[in-house]
Structures are given as structure tokens and as C-alpha cells.
Design an enzyme around this catalytic site. Structure first.
Site, PDB file in Angstrom:
ATOM      1  N   THR A   1       0.850  -1.192   0.000  1.00 16.22           N
ATOM      2  CA  THR A   1       0.000   0.000   0.000  1.00 16.22           C
ATOM      3  C   THR A   1       0.884   1.239   0.000  1.00 16.22           C
ATOM      4  OG1 THR A   1      -1.846  -1.067   1.092  1.00 16.22           O
ATOM      5  CG2 THR A   1      -1.622   1.304   1.458  1.00 16.22           C
TER       6      THR A   1
ATOM      7  N   HIS B   1      -6.970 -11.216  -0.275  1.00 15.32           N
ATOM      8  CA  HIS B   1      -6.251 -10.772   0.927  1.00 15.32           C
ATOM      9  C   HIS B   1      -6.988 -11.290   2.168  1.00 15.32           C
ATOM     10  CE1 HIS B   1      -3.798  -8.540   3.556  1.00 15.32           C
ATOM     11  NE2 HIS B   1      -3.915  -7.334   3.071  1.00 15.32           N
TER      12      HIS B   1
ATOM     13  N   ASN C   1      -3.266 -10.055   7.681  1.00 17.91           N
ATOM     14  CA  ASN C   1      -2.981  -8.746   8.286  1.00 17.91           C
ATOM     15  C   ASN C   1      -4.141  -8.023   8.959  1.00 17.91           C
ATOM     16  OD1 ASN C   1      -0.483  -9.324   7.313  1.00 17.91           O
ATOM     17  ND2 ASN C   1      -0.447  -7.754   5.715  1.00 17.91           N
TER      18      ASN C   1
ATOM     19  N   TYR D   1      -7.465  -7.815   8.242  1.00 15.87           N
ATOM     20  CA  TYR D   1      -8.594  -7.236   7.502  1.00 15.87           C
ATOM     21  C   TYR D   1      -9.782  -8.205   7.513  1.00 15.87           C
ATOM     22  CZ  TYR D   1      -4.974  -3.934   6.679  1.00 15.87           C
ATOM     23  OH  TYR D   1      -3.982  -3.020   6.911  1.00 15.87           O
TER      24      TYR D   1
ATOM     25  N   ASN E   1      -2.896  -5.142  13.611  1.00 16.61           N
ATOM     26  CA  ASN E   1      -4.306  -4.742  13.686  1.00 16.61           C
ATOM     27  C   ASN E   1      -5.052  -5.472  14.806  1.00 16.61           C
ATOM     28  OD1 ASN E   1      -4.503  -2.688  11.745  1.00 16.61           O
ATOM     29  ND2 ASN E   1      -4.629  -4.172  10.072  1.00 16.61           N
TER      30      ASN E   1
END
Ligand SMILES: Cc1cc2nc3c(=O)[nH]c(=O)nc-3n(C[C@H](O)[C@H](O)[C@H](O)COP(=O)(O)O)c2cc1C
Length: 360
Positions: free
Chosen positions: A26, A176, A179, A181, A236
């Protein structure tokens, strides 16, 4: 010893010329308004197209899926057009590119959501820390738990994004599920406290991610789809009471899809690699294993030589070294990436890192 990195290998439908993959990164530099990929992004990816495969930065599959200001999407016609420029530039250089499909779930903020509504998640559990919004850093909010009736809509968002990625000229897509999400929020029991068919048992926690895999492979064919996971990741505010059980089961369930590859973030942002689990997942999985997290040329070559992986993806090294494969081949020194220009901003720290030939 590093020669093995330059041996060809099959990745699903494609025979890649070598083993060095560009990891998804990103960079928060899409054109505003509209979160649209544009010329500066075309140049960034073009510069890095000596990677055997580029996996794009995480890309929002829908307005609801967005969690960071300035990140690109794949839901509007302008975004699809913008991505066409990127895929064309990479293909001209003879490389391949997969789009990473992203829904952030709770890692968002109402100021980034359509109509200012709360972000969604499996359960109403807030992540610790702050989120990068258009108004700067703000604390995460407690998300709204998705209703069971909304699951088909989430799957449809992935399906439509997969269709749009095809229109934009990609060679495949990466789901994805890493991480912290949305899909990982479903997989791990620290964030999934649901009592319906989408939570509780490991079968139930894997249900939504597997429905997404089914929808996306229907669009693309299984040999052009990969999935990214981060079993030992804690980024996260993630946790799971039994990562071995969760990820062994998930990977076993992936096998009938015959995916091109499994991309494992073995370590990232302070999480420690679990070598035994990585190896177990590598053995269970029936496609190519792509290792990631803190590798250099030597450790990547060792991993492949020892049969621990088929490909290694590099993140930070590709930020600062657009010609990373050539540098590794030449045994040339690598440039250091500047973290202050990772996210947002302009050309600086994005498309101005020197190539080896212009370095001296
Ligand atoms: C600036 C930056 C942006 C990242 N963006 C993403 C992303 O969009 N999607 C993703 O799955 N991982 C992302 N990551 C994680 C990387 O893909 C990779 O897993 C991590 O950097 C570890 O690999 P490395 O040691 O080779 O850099 C990002 C990492 C960094 C440093």
C-alpha cells in the site's frame, strides 16, 4: 547459491521466469477525488516489472471495503480505466500482475465510509490504535457486526471486483485474507465471536473466506487465483486461540479449489514466524507456496533450496530497489527504503529510487 532464485517455476497457469515476487505494498497515492490509479502509479509499477510477478497494493473492492485514505479501488469505471494503464505498462515489459482484493472490515472509520456509517466486521469489537483518515489519525471505532443476510453481499463485492480486475487486464487476483482485515477477522477467534453459521467452530469461521474463494475462482479459474494469509500475525490487534487448528483446517479446505498459490506472511510488524506451522501448511497445500517476511537473497535461496517454499515475495526491498532481481543477480548492494515516504505524498520516495546503472 542464489542461482536457484533464477530458475523458472510454475505458478498456477503461468510459468514464471524466476522466483522473486513483488509483495503487495500500500502506497496511498491514488488520484483524488475517486481513489483512481493514474500516471504516477503506472510509472511506479513499470519500474518494478522485472519481478517475476507483481502483486498490487491492496485494492478496495467496494466503498465499504475502504479503510485508508488515498488507497485505490476497483469498483468504478474510472478506477478500472486507471488500472488498465498499469497492467498495460507491466505487460509491455513482459511481466505478470495480480491484483490484491481487499475489504478492510473494522480497520476503517465512519469518515471513510459511504454516508458516514460505521465500518462492518464479524463482531462489534474495536481494534486498538488509530486509523489514517482524510482528517489525519483518528481512533478506531467499534464496528457494526454484519447481519447474516449481508454475507451474500460481501461475497458479491469480491465477485464483482474479480470481474472488474479481469476487465482491467490483470493476469489473476490474490484474495487478501491476512494482516487483520475482513477475511482474517472472520478466520481468527479473537475478532469473530459470532454464534451463527459464520462464527464459533473453525468450520464456521472459515465459511465466509471460502465462499469468497469459491466466487473469485468461478470468475478467474482456479489457476489464476492466490490467497494471502498471516497465521502468526498480530497486526491490527489480531489474535487466535489456536492458529495451528485454524490454519491447518483453512488450508485443507483450500485444496479442492486448486489455487495457484498460498502466500504466507510469515512475519510482519513484530510478529514472530512459526517455522513448524509454515512448514506444515506448505506440506498440506497442493499449489505453490510463496513465503514472505524479512527475507533477503540468501535466506530466500535457502528457503527454496530446502524445499520450504517455491517463491519468495519481497516488500520493503522492492520499495527502494526497483530493479531488485538484477541487483540480487549481480550481488549489488541494496538501497534502504525511507519509511517517512511509504504512505501518501508525491513522487519522492515512490518513483525516484535509483536503478543500479544510475547508482554510482
Ligand atoms: C509500506 C507497506 C505497505 C504494505 N501494504 C500491504 C498491502 O497492501 N497488502 C498486504 O498484504 N501487505 C502489505 N504490506 C506487507 C508486505 O506485503 C510484506 O508482507 C511485509 O513488508 C514483509 O515483507 P518484507 O520484509 O519483504 O518487506 C505492506 C508493508 C509495507 C512496509
Amino acid at each position: 547459491m542464489e542461482d536457484i532464485l533464477f530458475s523458472p517455476q510454475q505458478l498456477g497457469a503461468y510459468r514464471l521466469p524466476h522466483r522473486i515476487i513483488m509483495a503487495p505494498l500500500t502506497r496511498s497515492r491514488s488520484k483524488q477525488p475517486g481513489n483512481i490509479p493514474w500516471e504516477m502509479n503506472v510509472e511506479y509499477y513499470r519500474q518494478r516489472s522485472s519481478a517475476a510477478l507483481i502483486i498490487t497494493e491492496a485494492t478496495n473492492i467496494s466503498p465499504q471495503g475502504m479503510g485508508y485514505a488515498l488507497t485505490p479501488g476497483i469498483y468504478s469505471p474510472d478506477q478500472i480505466n486507471g488500472w488498465k494503464g498499469i497492467t498495460r505498462g507491466i505487460h509491455k515489459k513482459g511481466s505478470k500482475v495480480f491484483m490484491q482484493l481487499w475489504h478492510v472490515g473494522r480497520i476503517s472509520h465512519s469518515s471513510l465510509q459511504p454516508n458516514g456509517v460505521l465500518p462492518v466486521a464479524p463482531s462489534a469489537i474495536r481494534a486498538e490504535g488509530k486509523v489514517f483518515t482524510n482528517e489525519g489519525l483518528q481512533l478506531f471505532e467499534t464496528p457494526r457486526a454484519l447481519e447474516i443476510e449481508e454475507m451474500t453481499d460481501i461475497v458479491d463485492q469480491y465477485r464483482q471486483a474479480a470481474v472488474n480486475a479481469k476487465e482491467a487486464g490483470f493476469d489473476g487476483v490474490e484474495i487478501h485474507a491476512a494482516n487483520g482485515y475482513l477475511l482474517e477477522q472472520f478466520l481468527k477467534d479473537g475478532t469473530n465471536k459470532r454464534t451463527d453459521n459464520y462464527g464459533g467452530s473453525v468450520e464456521n469461521r472459515c465459511r465466509l473466506p471460502l465462499e469468497v474463494v469459491a466466487a473469485v475462482t468461478e470468475v478467474w479459474g482456479s489457476d489464476k487465483v492466490g490467497t494471502r494469509i498471516s497465521p502468526s500475525g498480530t497486526f491490527n490487534s489480531m489474535s487466535d486461540s489456536n492458529i495451528e487448528e485454524t490454519f491447518t483446517f483453512f488450508v485443507e479446505q483450500l485444496n479442492p479449489f486448486n489455487l495457484a498459490y498460498l502466500h504466507v506472511v510469515e512475519s510482519f510488524r513484530g510478529s514472530h514466524t512459526n517455522v513448524a506451522l509454515n512448514l506444515k501448511l506448505r506440506k498440506i497445500f497442493n499449489g505453490a507456496y510463496m513465503a514472505n517476511g524479512g527475507y533477503n537473497a540468501q535466506t530466500a535461496a535457502k528457503s527454496i533450496t530446502n524445499g520450504y517454499s517455491d517463491f519468495v515475495s519481497f516488500g520493503i526491498p522492492f520499495i527502494a530497489n526497483p530493479d531488485l532481481p538484477e541487483r540480487i543477480k549481480a550481488g549489488a548492494p541494496l538501497s534502504e527504503a525511507d519509511p517517512s515516504t511509504y504512505y501518501g505524498g508525491n513522487e519522492k520516495g515512490y518513483i525516484d529510487y535509483p536503478f543500479m546503472s544510475t547508482k554510482e
